[in-house]
Design an enzyme around this catalytic site. Structure first.
Site, short mmCIF file in Angstrom:
data_model
loop_
_atom_site.label_atom_id
_atom_site.label_comp_id
_atom_site.label_asym_id
_atom_site.label_seq_id
_atom_site.Cartn_x
_atom_site.Cartn_y
_atom_site.Cartn_z
N GLY A 24 -0.89 7.75 1.26
CA GLY A 24 -0.88 7.93 2.71
C GLY A 24 0.40 7.52 3.42
O GLY A 24 1.53 7.84 3.02
N ILE A 25 0.22 6.76 4.48
CA ILE A 25 1.32 6.37 5.37
C ILE A 25 2.32 5.46 4.66
O ILE A 25 3.54 5.57 4.86
CB ILE A 25 0.73 5.69 6.63
CG1 ILE A 25 0.01 6.75 7.46
CG2 ILE A 25 1.79 4.99 7.45
CD1 ILE A 25 -1.04 6.19 8.40
N GLY A 26 1.82 4.59 3.81
CA GLY A 26 2.69 3.69 3.05
C GLY A 26 3.57 4.46 2.08
O GLY A 26 4.77 4.17 1.95
N TYR B 291 -13.76 -3.16 10.41
CA TYR B 291 -12.42 -2.56 10.45
C TYR B 291 -11.74 -2.84 11.78
O TYR B 291 -10.59 -3.28 11.83
CB TYR B 291 -12.53 -1.05 10.20
CG TYR B 291 -11.20 -0.33 10.27
CD1 TYR B 291 -10.25 -0.48 9.25
CD2 TYR B 291 -10.87 0.50 11.34
CE1 TYR B 291 -9.03 0.16 9.30
CE2 TYR B 291 -9.65 1.15 11.41
CZ TYR B 291 -8.73 0.99 10.38
OH TYR B 291 -7.51 1.62 10.44
N GLY C 241 0.82 -1.21 0.00
CA GLY C 241 0.00 0.00 0.00
C GLY C 241 0.85 1.26 0.00
O GLY C 241 0.54 2.23 0.68
N ALA C 242 1.91 1.23 -0.81
CA ALA C 242 2.84 2.37 -0.84
C ALA C 242 2.38 3.44 -1.84
O ALA C 242 3.11 4.40 -2.08
CB ALA C 242 4.24 1.88 -1.18
N1 LIG Z 1 -4.92 7.28 8.55
C1 LIG Z 1 -5.23 6.94 9.81
O1 LIG Z 1 -5.70 7.77 10.60
C2 LIG Z 1 -5.00 5.55 10.29
C3 LIG Z 1 -5.31 5.25 11.62
C4 LIG Z 1 -5.08 3.98 12.10
C5 LIG Z 1 -4.53 3.02 11.27
N2 LIG Z 1 -4.27 3.31 9.98
C6 LIG Z 1 -3.71 2.24 9.13
O2 LIG Z 1 -2.67 2.73 8.33
C7 LIG Z 1 -2.55 1.93 7.15
C8 LIG Z 1 -2.38 2.83 5.93
O3 LIG Z 1 -3.58 3.56 5.74
P1 LIG Z 1 -3.57 5.08 5.25
O4 LIG Z 1 -4.16 5.89 6.33
O5 LIG Z 1 -2.28 5.46 4.68
O6 LIG Z 1 -4.70 4.99 4.11
P2 LIG Z 1 -4.65 5.21 2.54
O7 LIG Z 1 -4.08 6.54 2.20
O8 LIG Z 1 -6.04 4.90 2.07
O9 LIG Z 1 -3.64 4.09 2.04
C9 LIG Z 1 -4.02 2.73 2.04
C10 LIG Z 1 -3.15 1.99 1.06
O10 LIG Z 1 -3.57 0.62 1.04
C11 LIG Z 1 -3.74 0.24 -0.31
N3 LIG Z 1 -4.69 -0.86 -0.46
C12 LIG Z 1 -6.00 -0.90 -0.16
N4 LIG Z 1 -6.53 -2.09 -0.49
C13 LIG Z 1 -5.51 -2.82 -1.02
C14 LIG Z 1 -5.43 -4.11 -1.57
N5 LIG Z 1 -6.50 -4.91 -1.69
N6 LIG Z 1 -4.24 -4.55 -2.01
C15 LIG Z 1 -3.13 -3.76 -1.94
N7 LIG Z 1 -3.15 -2.51 -1.45
C16 LIG Z 1 -4.34 -2.05 -1.00
C17 LIG Z 1 -4.22 1.49 -1.02
O11 LIG Z 1 -4.06 1.36 -2.41
P3 LIG Z 1 -4.68 2.46 -3.44
O12 LIG Z 1 -3.69 3.60 -3.45
O13 LIG Z 1 -4.72 1.72 -4.72
O14 LIG Z 1 -6.02 2.86 -2.91
C18 LIG Z 1 -3.31 2.51 -0.38
O15 LIG Z 1 -2.04 2.49 -0.99
C19 LIG Z 1 -3.80 1.04 7.12
O16 LIG Z 1 -3.44 -0.26 7.54
C20 LIG Z 1 -4.71 1.67 8.14
O17 LIG Z 1 -5.59 0.75 8.75
C21 LIG Z 1 -4.47 4.54 9.46
#
Ligand SMILES: NC(=O)c1ccc[n+]([C@@H]2O[C@H](COP(=O)([O-])OP(=O)(O)OC[C@H]3O[C@@H](n4cnc5c(N)ncnc54)[C@H](OP(=O)(O)O)[C@@H]3O)[C@@H](O)[C@H]2O)c1
Length: 290
Positions: free
Chosen positions: A27-29, A166, A23-24
């Protein structure tokens, strides 16, 4: 553990190290991959949308590569793992989805449990023979509200609730880390399993969530970390000398924002019996990890 306000500027020289970040593409990735790359690591962006991944990676400084990986599809995970060769220092299980409508993956599992837990579970087990240093799995403070219903992992008997799905999957991330670390220790392996959580960070995670939930999410995200700060616990967990089983998150009030420190995991996340039972069910569902 006290923090000296550790930031990405404190990352060591990572030359010679190989890291996979799932998921790079967002966002965080994205931030984690970019910073690790900028500090010398060879970074593989494991993404479901290769074109989006390439767009992102072209702005990186350093050695990066984009490979396809859909964590909601076991065939894609197997193909990714089959294409791997050589040492992998760090696997970062970052990709995730939140509050999606009820949906079954192609493998007939609930979408959150599939993408956020079963996919990373299978990927980790398939890549484990190559991993030399650690596995970092990104969970959430919302894991505290999660419950594992081993007899109804996919909401066949319970009414579907997106937030519940979730939270359950994020609790599964920590139980997985606990059991993986237990197994690694038992085998005398030097590989560590650690977890991180970003607090709350402004990313695309809740971009599709509407209504009252969407408003609350968007307001809370505005008050908390940006994606750069949200990535700090992941970067810390991926590079600092911390014990296996550690859970790294922000040091601020409510652990919603701030700089990375090691936190205690919740009682539910320390349930070793549940961790073992979840592992067994996950192994059966993915045909990996036995
Ligand atoms: N942001 C927060 O406040 C928060 C809080 C707690 C935990 N987290 C955790 O942090 C992690 C990263 O989330 P984020 O906040 O950075 O959200 P994000 O910006 O939505 O990024 C999520 C990433 O996961 C990828 N992804 C989703 N479904 C996938 C799949 N089936 N196969 C491969 N990649 C997939 C997305 O791909 P696309 O670019 O193609 O959509 C995106 O690159 C998650 O595990 C989330 O639960 C985040």
């Amino acid at each position: 553990m006290a923090s000296k306000k550790w930031t990405q500027k404190d990352l060591p020289d990572l030359s010679g190290r190989t890291v996979v970040v799932t998921g790079a593409s967002s966002g965080i990735g994205l931030v984690s991959a970019r910073e690790l790359c900028a500090h010398g690591a060879r970074v593989i962006l494991a993404v479901r949308d290769v074109e989006k991944g390439r767009d992102v990676a072209q702005d990186f400084v350093g050695d990066s590569e984009v490979r396809e990986l859909n964590l909601a599809d076991l065939e894609s995970i197997r193909a990714f793992a089959a294409g791997w060769s050589g040492d992998l220092d760090v696997l970062i299980n970052n990709a995730g989805i939140m509050m999606a409508p009820a949906f079954r993956t192609i493998d007939d599992v609930e979408l959150h449990m599939g993408t956020n837990h079963l996919g990373p579970f299978a990927l980790t087990n398939l890549l484990l023979p190559f991993i030399t240093d650690r596995v970092v799995t990104v969970s959430s403070i919302l894991h505290r509200r999660g419950r594992i219903h081993l007899d109804d992992l996919h909401f066949d008997s319970r009414p579907y609730k997106a937030m519940t799905a979730y939270q359950d999957s994020k609790l599964a991330n920590l139980l997985f880390t606990l059991e993986l670390q237990r197994r690694l220790s038992e085998q005398g392996s030097a590989v560590r399993a650690v977890a991180a959580h970003p607090g709350i960070a402004r990313t695309n995670l809740v971009a599709h969530v509407g209504g009252v939930n969407g408003l609350v999410n968007s307001l809370s995200q505005r008050l908390c970390n940006d994606a750069v700060k949200g990535a700090l616990p992941t970067l810390y967990a991926a590079t600092q000398d911390i014990p296996g089983g550690s859970y790294v998150g922000p040091d601020g009030i409510g652990h919603l924002r701030g700089y990375p420190v090691i936190h205690k995991t919740s009682k539910r996340a320390m349930d070793t019996d549940m961790a073992r039972r979840l592992w067994a069910v996950s192994a059966e569902l993915t045909n990996t990890g036995e």
